[in-house]
Enzyme design. Structure first.
Site, PDB file in Angstrom:
ATOM      1  CB  SER A 143      -0.971   0.001   1.178  1.00 23.56           C
ATOM      2  OG  SER A 143      -0.364  -0.454   2.341  1.00 23.56           O
TER       3      SER A 143
ATOM      4  CG  HIS B 270      -3.152  -0.490  -3.130  1.00 22.57           C
ATOM      5  ND1 HIS B 270      -3.391   0.850  -2.950  1.00 22.57           N
ATOM      6  CD2 HIS B 270      -3.219  -1.046  -1.894  1.00 22.57           C
ATOM      7  CE1 HIS B 270      -3.585   1.092  -1.666  1.00 22.57           C
ATOM      8  NE2 HIS B 270      -3.499  -0.037  -1.016  1.00 22.57           N
TER       9      HIS B 270
ATOM     10  CD  GLU C 204      -4.945   3.589  -5.469  1.00 18.27           C
ATOM     11  OE1 GLU C 204      -5.431   4.716  -5.300  1.00 18.27           O
ATOM     12  OE2 GLU C 204      -3.944   3.209  -4.832  1.00 18.27           O
TER      13      GLU C 204
ATOM     14  CG  ASN D  52      -4.179   4.513   1.171  1.00 15.35           C
ATOM     15  OD1 ASN D  52      -5.347   4.695   1.528  1.00 15.35           O
ATOM     16  ND2 ASN D  52      -3.660   3.309   1.045  1.00 15.35           N
TER      17      ASN D  52
HETATM   18  P1  NAI Z   1      -1.305  -9.443   7.569  1.00 12.93           P
HETATM   19  O1  NAI Z   1      -0.283  -9.289   8.632  1.00 12.93           O
HETATM   20  O2  NAI Z   1      -2.726  -9.667   7.957  1.00 12.93           O
HETATM   21  O3  NAI Z   1      -0.891 -10.654   6.626  1.00 12.93           O
HETATM   22  C1  NAI Z   1       0.402 -10.904   6.140  1.00 12.93           C
HETATM   23  C2  NAI Z   1       0.540 -12.415   6.024  1.00 12.93           C
HETATM   24  O4  NAI Z   1       1.682 -12.722   5.238  1.00 12.93           O
HETATM   25  C3  NAI Z   1       0.741 -13.125   7.363  1.00 12.93           C
HETATM   26  O5  NAI Z   1      -0.252 -14.100   7.514  1.00 12.93           O
HETATM   27  C4  NAI Z   1       2.134 -13.747   7.240  1.00 12.93           C
HETATM   28  O6  NAI Z   1       2.229 -14.991   7.894  1.00 12.93           O
HETATM   29  C5  NAI Z   1       2.296 -13.890   5.757  1.00 12.93           C
HETATM   30  N1  NAI Z   1       3.668 -13.918   5.293  1.00 12.93           N
HETATM   31  C6  NAI Z   1       4.691 -13.085   5.634  1.00 12.93           C
HETATM   32  N2  NAI Z   1       5.801 -13.421   4.966  1.00 12.93           N
HETATM   33  C7  NAI Z   1       5.510 -14.483   4.201  1.00 12.93           C
HETATM   34  C8  NAI Z   1       6.256 -15.304   3.306  1.00 12.93           C
HETATM   35  N3  NAI Z   1       7.518 -15.081   3.077  1.00 12.93           N
HETATM   36  N4  NAI Z   1       5.621 -16.306   2.689  1.00 12.93           N
HETATM   37  C9  NAI Z   1       4.321 -16.538   2.906  1.00 12.93           C
HETATM   38  N5  NAI Z   1       3.586 -15.813   3.755  1.00 12.93           N
HETATM   39  C10 NAI Z   1       4.164 -14.804   4.392  1.00 12.93           C
HETATM   40  O7  NAI Z   1      -1.151  -8.175   6.646  1.00 12.93           O
HETATM   41  P2  NAI Z   1      -2.210  -7.528   5.634  1.00 12.93           P
HETATM   42  O8  NAI Z   1      -2.994  -6.512   6.326  1.00 12.93           O
HETATM   43  O9  NAI Z   1      -2.905  -8.616   4.920  1.00 12.93           O
HETATM   44  O10 NAI Z   1      -1.254  -6.759   4.621  1.00 12.93           O
HETATM   45  C11 NAI Z   1      -0.538  -7.437   3.619  1.00 12.93           C
HETATM   46  C12 NAI Z   1      -0.087  -6.430   2.577  1.00 12.93           C
HETATM   47  O11 NAI Z   1      -1.217  -5.757   2.052  1.00 12.93           O
HETATM   48  C13 NAI Z   1       0.825  -5.343   3.085  1.00 12.93           C
HETATM   49  O12 NAI Z   1       1.763  -5.034   2.088  1.00 12.93           O
HETATM   50  C14 NAI Z   1      -0.119  -4.185   3.306  1.00 12.93           C
HETATM   51  O13 NAI Z   1       0.507  -2.919   3.242  1.00 12.93           O
HETATM   52  C15 NAI Z   1      -1.056  -4.358   2.149  1.00 12.93           C
HETATM   53  N6  NAI Z   1      -2.366  -3.743   2.295  1.00 12.93           N
HETATM   54  C16 NAI Z   1      -3.054  -3.799   3.481  1.00 12.93           C
HETATM   55  C17 NAI Z   1      -4.301  -3.224   3.606  1.00 12.93           C
HETATM   56  C18 NAI Z   1      -5.073  -3.312   4.891  1.00 12.93           C
HETATM   57  O14 NAI Z   1      -6.066  -2.594   5.042  1.00 12.93           O
HETATM   58  N7  NAI Z   1      -4.701  -4.177   5.827  1.00 12.93           N
HETATM   59  C19 NAI Z   1      -4.916  -2.502   2.471  1.00 12.93           C
HETATM   60  C20 NAI Z   1      -4.156  -2.572   1.249  1.00 12.93           C
HETATM   61  C21 NAI Z   1      -2.919  -3.146   1.199  1.00 12.93           C
END
Ligand code: NAI
Length: 692
Positions: free
Chosen positions: A411, A432, A444, A482
């Site tokens: 993001s 995104h 996006e 954002n």
């Molecule tokens: P989250 O912490 O809920 O999920 C991330 C997941 O990735 C975890 O379950 C983790 O175990 C897994 N993970 C980490 N490294 C890994 C690897 N090497 N191999 C496989 N799995 C792995 O985080 P979330 O909120 O889902 O965010 C993920 C991405 O999405 C980030 O880049 C964030 O900036 C982006 N994002 C988040 C939004 C939100 O509202 N939470 C909105 C838009 C984008």
């Protein structure tokens, strides 16, 4: 001008004549179609045809009026003249509907003696969604056929109903199996000589209508459309169907149509309607740019976003595998998706059979290399950390087959830097999604410096395929949405210090039409996230920092800008007021009463100015791209048209002057009018007048 015959094909089948609407792609009722129908009816009459079947060519019957003709001098004949000819026809006129009959298309069908349809057809009056009421008798004919209360449900919501439901309600006479035209002609032939009472002459469904009962139904329907005029107008027009004679009801409908269609809300809704089509046309994209074939998606990370992205794929029939680091995290992620679908099943919005189909399409694995090796597309959704992302992309690059595209859901982080960790930067883009990713329509797509047209086309096409509205943006911190909302933060802080409480700010934005004010949104997303971003950037926000320092992270801790009960009902918290007053006193800010208009301007203008900067930099192609982003990803009401549309309604000279004023009195350098706004204001221009 083209010949009317090109637009309406006339085919004589003995006593039954067929008039085929041929205005691809959706048979809108442009002038030539109206004229062609009138000429066709006259010719059929002259030839003594006992029945006329109206049918659409291509994929649907008729999508309605030609909206590009709105606001231009009306060319005869009007739709009502066509309807008069139908109603006066010495025989029967039958509409045969496939695909959909929408708006003026359904009104055309309602004016006929009878209607037949294929089972898959959808019938509706979506005018309310464009900010006006049906303008060709729909609000008077439909209630006479199915009763005012049922008609209001269809017209106020704008949602179409299936042919089966329409038959049950009473505005489809027969559902045809097999070839529609042959079936409709046979049906018409069998019904020659029978009497059909025209909708305008029917009273059985409206006489004795209890006005109070109608108003109660309508009050329920209007609950969801706070601030929006067209649903109220629709309800008022339908009400006229049982309080006035037909002709007077038509007059009432016409008045409502004309005043609403000329209003700002309808302009805003049409701006977004056309905009959502425009954003898919990417300037400069070569006509032969082809999307890569995608059969299997792999999502890296099964957290909040990864799970939602995977669900979107499965919901749309795409096989998808989530890769997680541990079996435990994987099972947790899959279980969250299953639970989410099960909730939808329990509300009746998803059948058990469809749930099972989706569930079968979603699999999981902890075998990174093995799974990625089988992917046609990878979307990464791991933690938001550049080092982590680069490691993951380097590994993806080795594991994925050559030619496979790798997308990141980051993001904030630079797509170019992420792409630099691979040997295929031309096949790296940002995709995104917005949270909850299985629900929010906005996507996006972020173009990297080296992204190829094939990669861009793939991001667009795949986004559409999984139910999203993809908008292509450039690579920068926060991308478009954002980045713009982020610029509001300093003004929120200042407003709190100078005299506002959280409720004052949220009330103004919710009054404007936003689903939630910015502080309530902060509580939902988690205030710790913003605090972490400030820390990383070395910025401070004295009030927000003081709130977070007390462990008030928002809804997840039960307290943030507000306090919440078990049902997550938000309530003002005296402790927050105390904190705000304390910080203001320490900073020696004299508090004053701030008017709603000032609050609105200080929240809108920073976004508009940043939006202009985004246009200058080419991060967004067109102002409409920005407005579409806000309506589809940020709870901005479509009937307000988005931030750039708002700026145009204020006049850009006014916007420039206000920006300069607030930049000076609040000391926020970000509010200094951008060069683009200065230029447009000086020329008397607007965002709408800009090209791509
Ligand atoms: P989250 O912490 O809920 O999920 C991330 C997941 O990735 C975890 O379950 C983790 O175990 C897994 N993970 C980490 N490294 C890994 C690897 N090497 N191999 C496989 N799995 C792995 O985080 P979330 O909120 O889902 O965010 C993920 C991405 O999405 C980030 O880049 C964030 O900036 C982006 N994002 C988040 C939004 C939100 O509202 N939470 C909105 C838009 C984008």
């Amino acid at each position: 001008m083209a010949q009317d015959a090109d637009f309406v094909q006339h085919d004589k089948q003995g006593e039954v004549h067929v008039l085929r609407l041929a205005n691809p792609p959706v048979n809108t009722l442009r002038t030539e179609i109206r004229a062609g129908l009138l000429a066709g009816l006259n010719a059929a009459k002259a030839a003594g045809a006992k029945a006329v079947v109206l049918i659409g060519t291509g994929r649907l019957f008729c999508a309605g009026a030609e909206m590009t003709e709105f606001g231009k001098p009306r060319q005869p004949p009007s739709l009502n003249e066509v309807f008069d000819a139908i109603e006066a026809y010495p025989g029967i006129v039958v509409s045969a509907i496939h695909g959909s009959a929408l708006g003026g298309g359904l009104e055309l069908a309602l004016a006929c003696h009878a209607r037949v349809a294929v089972a898959s057809a959808q019938l509706g009056l979506p005018e309310v969604k464009r900010g006006f009421v049906p303008g060709a008798g729909g609000t008077q004919r439909l209630p006479r056929m199915i009763g005012p209360e049922e008609a209001a449900k269809i017209i106020v919501s704008g949602e179409p109903v299936s042919a089966g439901k329409a038959q049950k309600l009473g505005f489809v006479d027969a559902v045809i199996e097999g070839d529609l035209e042959a079936g409709a002609v046979a049906w018409a032939r069998a019904n020659i000589g029978k009497t059909f009472t025209l909708a305008r002459n029917r009273t059985d469904k409206i006489s004795g209508q209890d006005a109070a009962a109608y108003d109660a139904v309508v009050a329920g329907l209007l609950k969801r459309s706070r601030g929006q005029q067209s649903p109220k107008g629709c309800a008022e027009a339908v009400r006229a169907s049982f309080t006035m004679p037909f002709e007077q009801g038509l007059e009432k409908e016409r008045e409502l149509f004309q005043s609403l269609v000329a209003g700002e809300q309808s302009k805003a809704l049409r701006h977004i309607f056309f905009g959502e089509r425009e954003v898919l046309r990417i300037p400069g994209q070569p006509a032969d740019a082809k999307s890569l074939p995608i059969e299997r998606l792999v999502v890296i990370g099964g957290g909040t976003m990864g799970g939602g992205i995977a669900m979107s794929a499965a919901n749309n029939g795409v096989p998808v595998t989530i890769v997680e680091m541990t079996e435990e995290a994987l099972q947790k992620g899959l279980a969250r998706c299953h639970a989410n679908w099960e909730r939808t099943v329990s509300t009746g919005r998803l059948s058990q059979a469809d749930y099972e189909k989706r569930r079968a399409l979603l699999t999981g694995s902890t075998d990174f290399e093995g799974t990625v090796g089988k992917a046609d597309l990878v979307i990464e959704a791991v933690f938001e950390n550049m080092e982590v992302k680069k490691q993951v992309f380097a590994r993806l690059d080795k594991a994925a087959r050559p030619g496979v595209m790798l997308a990141s859901n980051t993001s904030t982080l630079s797509i170019d830097e992420i792409a630099s960790a691979t040997s295929r930067p031309e096949l790296v883009v940002g995709m995104h999604f917005f949270s909850p990713a299985n629900v929010m329509r906005l996507l996006e797509n972020v173009r990297g410096a080296k992204s190829s047209w094939a990669a861009i086309a793939t991001a667009t096409e795949f986004g559409k395929r999984i139910g999203k509205l993809p908008v292509l943006v450039g690579n920068c911190d926060g991308f478009v949405g954002n980045r713009m909302t982020g610029k509001r933060g300093p003004q929120v802080e200042k407003l709190l210090l100078e005299g506002c409480l959280p409720t004052d700010i949220d009330k103004v934005m919710e009054g404007y039409g936003m689903a939630m004010g910015p502080l309530a949104v902060g509580d939902l997303a988690g205030l710790d996230i913003g605090a972490a971003v400030r820390k990383a950037r070395g910025t401070v926000a004295p009030v927000a920092d003081a709130i977070v320092a007390l462990g008030r992270f928002g809804q997840k801790t039960g307290k943030g800008w507000y306090m919440y009960d078990e049902k997550r009902t938000r309530m003002p918290d005296p402790e927050v007021e105390r904190i705000i007053l304390d910080v203001a006193e320490k900073m020696q800010v004299r508090r004053r009463k701030i008017e709603d208009q000032e609050i609105l301007e200080r929240l809108m203008l920073p976004m508009v100015n940043e939006g202009a900067r985004i246009l200058e930099e080419g991060v967004a192609y067109r102002p409409i791209d920005i407005d579409v982003i806000f309506v589809n990803g940020f709870g901005w009401p479509a009937w307000r048209g988005g931030p750039m549309f708002w700026a145009d309604t204020q006049g850009l000279k006014n916007v420039r002057d206000k920006l300069a004023h607030y930049a000076e009195v609040t000391g926020d350098a970000n509010l200094k009018p951008t060069a683009l706004i200065e230029k447009l204001a000086a020329e008397g221009g607007s965002f709408a007048s800009m090209g791509a």
